[in-house]
Design an enzyme around this catalytic site. Structure first.
Site, PDB file in Angstrom:
ATOM      1  CB  THR A  32      35.726  30.770  34.588  1.00  0.00           C
ATOM      2  OG1 THR A  32      35.760  32.129  34.114  1.00  0.00           O
ATOM      3  CG2 THR A  32      34.505  30.194  34.889  1.00  0.00           C
TER       4      THR A  32
ATOM      5  CB  THR B 171      34.092  35.259  31.998  1.00  0.00           C
ATOM      6  OG1 THR B 171      33.889  36.347  32.548  1.00  0.00           O
ATOM      7  CG2 THR B 171      34.816  35.504  30.542  1.00  0.00           C
TER       8      THR B 171
ATOM      9  NE  ARG C  43      35.604  50.434  34.306  1.00  0.00           N
ATOM     10  CZ  ARG C  43      35.646  51.841  34.254  1.00  0.00           C
ATOM     11  NH1 ARG C  43      36.555  52.758  33.903  1.00  0.00           N
ATOM     12  NH2 ARG C  43      34.543  52.497  34.970  1.00  0.00           N
TER      13      ARG C  43
ATOM     14  CE  LYS D  64      34.356  40.204  31.354  1.00  0.00           C
ATOM     15  NZ  LYS D  64      33.928  39.513  32.784  1.00  0.00           N
TER      16      LYS D  64
ATOM     17  CG  ASN E 247      37.404  41.141  29.055  1.00  0.00           C
ATOM     18  OD1 ASN E 247      37.033  42.501  29.315  1.00  0.00           O
ATOM     19  ND2 ASN E 247      37.335  40.305  29.937  1.00  0.00           N
TER      20      ASN E 247
ATOM     21  CB  CYS F  21      39.318  39.835  33.457  1.00  0.00           C
ATOM     22  SG  CYS F  21      38.148  39.711  34.553  1.00  0.00           S
TER      23      CYS F  21
ATOM     24  CE  LYS G 290      39.282  34.595  33.787  1.00  0.00           C
ATOM     25  NZ  LYS G 290      37.896  34.182  33.474  1.00  0.00           N
TER      26      LYS G 290
HETATM   27  C1  UDX Z   1      38.787  44.215  32.510  1.00  0.00           C
HETATM   28  C2  UDX Z   1      37.537  44.784  31.593  1.00  0.00           C
HETATM   29  O1  UDX Z   1      37.872  46.426  31.285  1.00  0.00           O
HETATM   30  C3  UDX Z   1      36.335  44.655  32.372  1.00  0.00           C
HETATM   31  O2  UDX Z   1      35.261  45.264  31.421  1.00  0.00           O
HETATM   32  C4  UDX Z   1      36.181  43.339  32.590  1.00  0.00           C
HETATM   33  O3  UDX Z   1      34.798  42.984  33.187  1.00  0.00           O
HETATM   34  C5  UDX Z   1      37.265  42.608  33.608  1.00  0.00           C
HETATM   35  O4  UDX Z   1      38.425  42.721  32.735  1.00  0.00           O
HETATM   36  P1  UDX Z   1      40.124  45.044  34.687  1.00  0.00           P
HETATM   37  O5  UDX Z   1      40.639  43.488  34.603  1.00  0.00           O
HETATM   38  O6  UDX Z   1      39.389  45.709  36.170  1.00  0.00           O
HETATM   39  O7  UDX Z   1      38.822  44.882  33.840  1.00  0.00           O
HETATM   40  O8  UDX Z   1      40.788  45.971  34.250  1.00  0.00           O
HETATM   41  P2  UDX Z   1      41.077  47.019  33.174  1.00  0.00           P
HETATM   42  O9  UDX Z   1      40.744  48.245  33.805  1.00  0.00           O
HETATM   43  O10 UDX Z   1      40.424  46.575  31.817  1.00  0.00           O
HETATM   44  O11 UDX Z   1      42.706  46.972  32.759  1.00  0.00           O
HETATM   45  C6  UDX Z   1      43.309  45.653  32.193  1.00  0.00           C
HETATM   46  C7  UDX Z   1      44.712  46.088  32.178  1.00  0.00           C
HETATM   47  O12 UDX Z   1      45.171  46.967  31.207  1.00  0.00           O
HETATM   48  C8  UDX Z   1      45.558  46.612  33.597  1.00  0.00           C
HETATM   49  O13 UDX Z   1      46.586  45.821  33.820  1.00  0.00           O
HETATM   50  C9  UDX Z   1      45.896  48.148  32.750  1.00  0.00           C
HETATM   51  O14 UDX Z   1      46.949  48.558  33.690  1.00  0.00           O
HETATM   52  C10 UDX Z   1      46.240  47.743  31.459  1.00  0.00           C
HETATM   53  N1  UDX Z   1      45.959  48.769  30.504  1.00  0.00           N
HETATM   54  C11 UDX Z   1      44.538  49.732  30.432  1.00  0.00           C
HETATM   55  C12 UDX Z   1      46.960  49.355  29.802  1.00  0.00           C
HETATM   56  O15 UDX Z   1      48.288  48.695  29.915  1.00  0.00           O
HETATM   57  N2  UDX Z   1      46.788  50.176  29.023  1.00  0.00           N
HETATM   58  C13 UDX Z   1      45.743  51.025  28.962  1.00  0.00           C
HETATM   59  O16 UDX Z   1      45.378  52.142  28.066  1.00  0.00           O
HETATM   60  C14 UDX Z   1      44.514  50.460  29.518  1.00  0.00           C
END
Ligand code: UDX
Length: 435
Positions: free
Chosen positions: A82, A118, A151, A204, A208, A260, A263
């Site tokens: 989505t 989502t 994640r 969800k 996020n 995720c 968006k």
């Molecule tokens: C995220 C959610 O964590 C997850 O629960 C959901 O199902 C999908 O979206 P993901 O997209 O895999 O998962 O990435 P995530 O580990 O959450 O990191 C997201 C972004 O935040 C990354 O670009 C990461 O580098 C950034 N980030 C993360 C930071 O800039 N600082 C932090 O302290 C943690």
């Protein structure tokens, strides 16, 4: 399993590992062929092994044809993407409605359709109403919502050992089906929350939104630290020691990206506006704006370190994936900064241990050397923009001998400034003192 992206492919493999018979369905024949050979179409630790075990056991198959595949299933998980709509911040639900339209006419006996995608709150009720119109079985088709919090880079462990399971159901029967599907996880002690459809949908996007808000807050603190000559690394250490705050998701830098958080934050705002809550949703508009500002601030810092213009300068960018452990470049801050510097006339070389091919497809104008050293040879500036552990382990003394000018921006708070300065580097990080 309708849709075999990160979510659907992982969930299919994990449910097969739990002993279920699972059919993964996707409209992309290449993806289906790859999955049927036991391989994931993206980098995800542990997934290839789980897929090949599932396929070899005969419990896991993949198809492009809904009619052939879905007819014999009792539970249909909707796992389609989505993404953000082109031209608006709302979620694009076209893949979801296409899946519902294909599936509905095949449902000629009692079954449960479970949304995992989502979606904006309120979608599940529409899915239920639509399916009941389309399905020959009518009201014998139940709908439940079971959001997924995995994640990227940890998809398998997050699916097999999640922090919690959320079952949004309208009837005890639907809830019981979900309990049966997840019986091994529940038996292993995974907590479950049983709720209504709307709360499950909101779970969800709310999780996020909270993570995104946390990151933008630390990025705001980083900017304040710069203005006040304070140090954001020490500040977040202090904050993280407060048990109520905790230390995870407190790393400032170039900001969040991926398929995720960006968006979902925007879609949350769009849905809140529809619900007449545009004003309070201003918090999340600002979260998005602060996040995008980190990329602009990084570019500005790079250009100023290059003497006011990027044109003609050579720059190495370490990282293209939106985070370590993934080859995903969707809405990647690292690749965005690299491309912006390229567009401003810099010669940009990008190194990423996993995301090179995906990055090249999106930005073929940048170059993608094979290793850190080749990326950094004779450059005027190095930017570390993805938190791969191998970047944190770089020896500043050796790298100083390779570059043209020993000047670095640490966009992920991954490096020890004292060590790099001692090796002769002009070291900068957003939110850290320039001394
Ligand atoms: C995220 C959610 O964590 C997850 O629960 C959901 O199902 C999908 O979206 P993901 O997209 O895999 O998962 O990435 P995530 O580990 O959450 O990191 C997201 C972004 O935040 C990354 O670009 C990461 O580098 C950034 N980030 C993360 C930071 O800039 N600082 C932090 O302290 C943690």
């Amino acid at each position: 399993m309708l849709g075999t992206g990160y979510l659907g492919a992982t969930h299919a493999a994990c449910l097969a590992a739990c002993g279920h018979h699972v059919v993964g369905i996707d409209t992309d024949p290449e993806r289906v062929a790859l999955l049927q050979s036991g391989r994931a179409p993206f980098h995800e630790p542990g997934l290839d092994e789980l897929l090949s075990r599932g396929v070899d056991s005969g419990r896991l198959t993949f198809h492009t044809d809904y009619a052939a595949a879905a007819r014999d299933c009792n539970v249909h998980f909707v796992c389609v993407g989505t993404p953000q709509s082109a031209g608006s911040s709302a979620a694009d639900l076209s893949a979801l409605w296409a899946a519902v339209s294909s599936l509905g006419p095949l449902l000629d006996r009692p079954c449960l359709v479970v949304g995992k995608s989502t979606v904006p709150v309120g979608t599940a009720a529409h899915v239920r109403d639509r399916l009941r119109c389309l399905a020959p079985a009518g009201s014998a088709v139940g709908v439940a919502w079971n959001p997924e919090f995995l994640r990227e880079g940890h998809a398998v462990e997050d699916s097999l050992r999640p922090d919690r399971l959320v079952f949004g159901a309208e009837t005890n029967e639907a809830d019981q089906v979900l309990r049966d599907v997840y019986a091994p996880l529940l038996a292993a002690g995974v907590p479950s929350v049983h709720t209504d459809l709307a709360t499950a949908e909101l779970a969800k996007v709310s999780a996020n939104a909270m993570l995104a808000t946390r990151i933008s807050l630390v990025n705001l603190l980083a900017e304040v630290c710069e203005a006040a000559d304070a140090d954001v690394a020490d500040l977040t250490t202090i904050l993280g020691l407060d048990e109520r705050i905790g230390s995870l998701f407190l790393t400032p830098g170039v900001g969040f990206g991926g398929g995720c958080l960006p968006k979902d934050t925007r879609a949350f705002v769009a849905r809140a506006e529809e619900l007449g809550l545009g004003e309070p949703a201003g918090l999340l508009r600002e979260v998005d704006a602060i996040n995008m500002r980190q990329r602009a601030r990084t570019v500005d810092l790079a250009v100023s370190l290059l003497g006011g213009r990027a044109s003609g300068c050579a720059v190495a960018v370490l990282g293209a994936a939106f985070k370590a452990g993934s080859d995903d470049v969707r809405d990647s801050p690292a690749l965005d900064v690299a491309a912006t510097l390229g567009a401003r006339g810099a010669v940009v070389r990008v190194f990423d241990p996993e995301a090179r091919d995906n990055a090249r497809r999106v930005h073929p104008e940048l170059s993608y050397p094979d290793d850190i050293e080749s990326a950094c040879r004779d450059v005027d500036l190095v930017l570390l923009l993805t938190d791969w552990p191998e970047f944190a382990g770089i020896d500043p003394v050796s790298l100083a001998e390779v570059v043209g000018t020993a000047r670095i921006i640490d966009g992920r708070l991954a490096l020890d400034p004292d060590k790099w300065r001692a090796a002769g580097w002009n070291f900068h990080a957003l939110g850290r003192s320039a001394r």
